[in-house]
Design an enzyme around this catalytic site. Structure first.
Site, short mmCIF file in Angstrom:
data_model
loop_
_atom_site.label_atom_id
_atom_site.label_comp_id
_atom_site.label_asym_id
_atom_site.label_seq_id
_atom_site.Cartn_x
_atom_site.Cartn_y
_atom_site.Cartn_z
N THR A 193 -2.85 12.94 0.03
CA THR A 193 -2.56 13.56 1.33
C THR A 193 -2.40 12.43 2.36
O THR A 193 -2.64 11.26 2.05
CB THR A 193 -3.71 14.49 1.80
N ASP A 194 -2.11 12.83 3.59
CA ASP A 194 -1.91 11.83 4.64
C ASP A 194 -3.18 11.02 4.90
O ASP A 194 -3.10 9.88 5.38
CB ASP A 194 -1.46 12.50 5.94
N ILE A 195 -4.35 11.59 4.65
CA ILE A 195 -5.61 10.89 4.98
C ILE A 195 -5.74 9.58 4.20
O ILE A 195 -6.41 8.65 4.65
CB ILE A 195 -6.83 11.83 4.71
N SER A 211 -17.13 15.02 0.68
CA SER A 211 -16.52 13.99 -0.17
C SER A 211 -17.62 13.36 -1.01
O SER A 211 -18.78 13.27 -0.56
CB SER A 211 -15.87 12.92 0.71
N ARG A 215 -4.97 21.85 15.38
CA ARG A 215 -5.17 21.37 16.74
C ARG A 215 -3.86 21.32 17.51
O ARG A 215 -3.85 21.42 18.73
CB ARG A 215 -5.86 20.00 16.76
N TYR A 267 -16.83 7.34 7.96
CA TYR A 267 -16.45 8.46 7.09
C TYR A 267 -17.60 8.89 6.19
O TYR A 267 -17.95 10.07 6.12
CB TYR A 267 -15.23 8.05 6.24
N LYS A 270 -19.79 12.48 6.25
CA LYS A 270 -19.85 13.44 5.13
C LYS A 270 -21.30 13.63 4.65
O LYS A 270 -21.67 14.72 4.24
CB LYS A 270 -18.94 12.98 3.99
#
Ligand code: NAP
Length: 240
Positions: free
Chosen positions: A198-200, A140, A35, A163, A167
């Site tokens: 990861t950053d999530i 997920s 993005r 979230y 999913k």
């Protein structure tokens, strides 16, 4: 020989960048959906230094205009798309359970579910031209109704309404799209990469991006007799 072309959304970092790297190593021309243009260019540069045929494309999955532009670019420059990885995702629930903010739920659904639907709709003509299109929806285990409803599963404590719901919805899209697109020889599968640093998740996961990407690569490169409409991780089928 016709080029093999793959588009990965949210490929400027995390699992998406590793998926792009591994598809590139397998000979795909990889389009790094990002993005933010400069973050996408930086990731594409990094992969090119690794010998991969990578190009950044601006892609915000919450913007139909951005999606249209990215896919039109692929049509003009490549004429077809072999692999679409719906990887971009966010986890923005502000509290556990029903106290989460409605705004964060709406944003999460737009990014994790409506975005992949928009991108899939626009990509279908190009995936059809591939003759053997493959779509991987990065879901997920937190989207599994069965796991969330089972207190012994270890998942039911993670009560991210936005979230998990996004999913689950992505899983339902997988089922419907797989059925819709079977006659076009396009396979659509949902995967869980496992708990990956990861950053999530503030890099809290025990698994590496290489480990997380492996199941994506497997489902992105399925043979002709491979499955469609499944929900899987490294260990096999995940209960819906
Ligand atoms: P990450 O490092 O935070 O990467 C998420 C990616 O999605 C980033 O590139 C981010 O771009 C992009 N993104 C967010 N909103 C977007 C939008 N509107 N349009 C386009 N791109 C957008 O997290 P990750 O772990 O690699 O996540 C990748 C996928 O794996 C997600 O779908 C996630 O739900 C799923 N997953 C992860 C885990 C895990 O343990 N890590 C487990 C299960 C599933 P920016 O850099 O611009 O923010």
């Amino acid at each position: 020989m016709v080029d093999k072309v793959a588009l990965v959304s949210g490929a400027n970092k995390g699992i998406g960048k590793e998926v792009a790297r591994q598809l590139g190593k397998k000979g795909f021309k990889v389009l790094i959906g990002s993005r933010d243009t400069s973050r996408g260019e930086a990731a594409a540069d990094e992969l090119r230094k690794d010998g991969i045929d990578a190009k950044a494309v601006q892609l915000d999955v919450t913007s139909q205009a951005s999606i249209d532009k990215a896919i039109d670019f692929i049509e003009k420059n490549h004429g077809h798309l072999d692999v679409l990885v719906n990887n971009a995702g966010i986890l923005s629930d502000t509290a556990a359970g029903i106290d989460t903010s409605v705004d964060s739920v709406e944003t999460t659904l737009q990014t994790n579910f409506v975005g992949p639907l928009r991108l899939l709709q626009k990509s279908v003509p190009l995936l059809e031209k591939s003759g053997a299109g493959r779509v991987v929806n990065v879901s997920s285990s937190l989207g599994s109704h069965s796991k969330m409803a089972d207190p012994s599963s270890g998942f039911s404590g993670f009560q991210y309404v936005g979230y998990s719901t996004s999913k689950s919805a992505l899983n339902m899209l997988t089922i419907i799209a797989a059925e819709n697109l079977a006659s076009k020889n396009i396979k659509v599968n949902a995967i869980c990469p496992g708990y990956v640093a990861t950053d999530i998740n503030n890099n809290s996961g025990p698994r590496s991006v290489e480990q997380g990407a492996a199941i994506v690569i497997k489902m992105a490169t399925l043979p002709e007799d491979g499955p469609t409409g499944t929900y899987v991780n490294d260990d096999g089928t995940i209960p819906w």
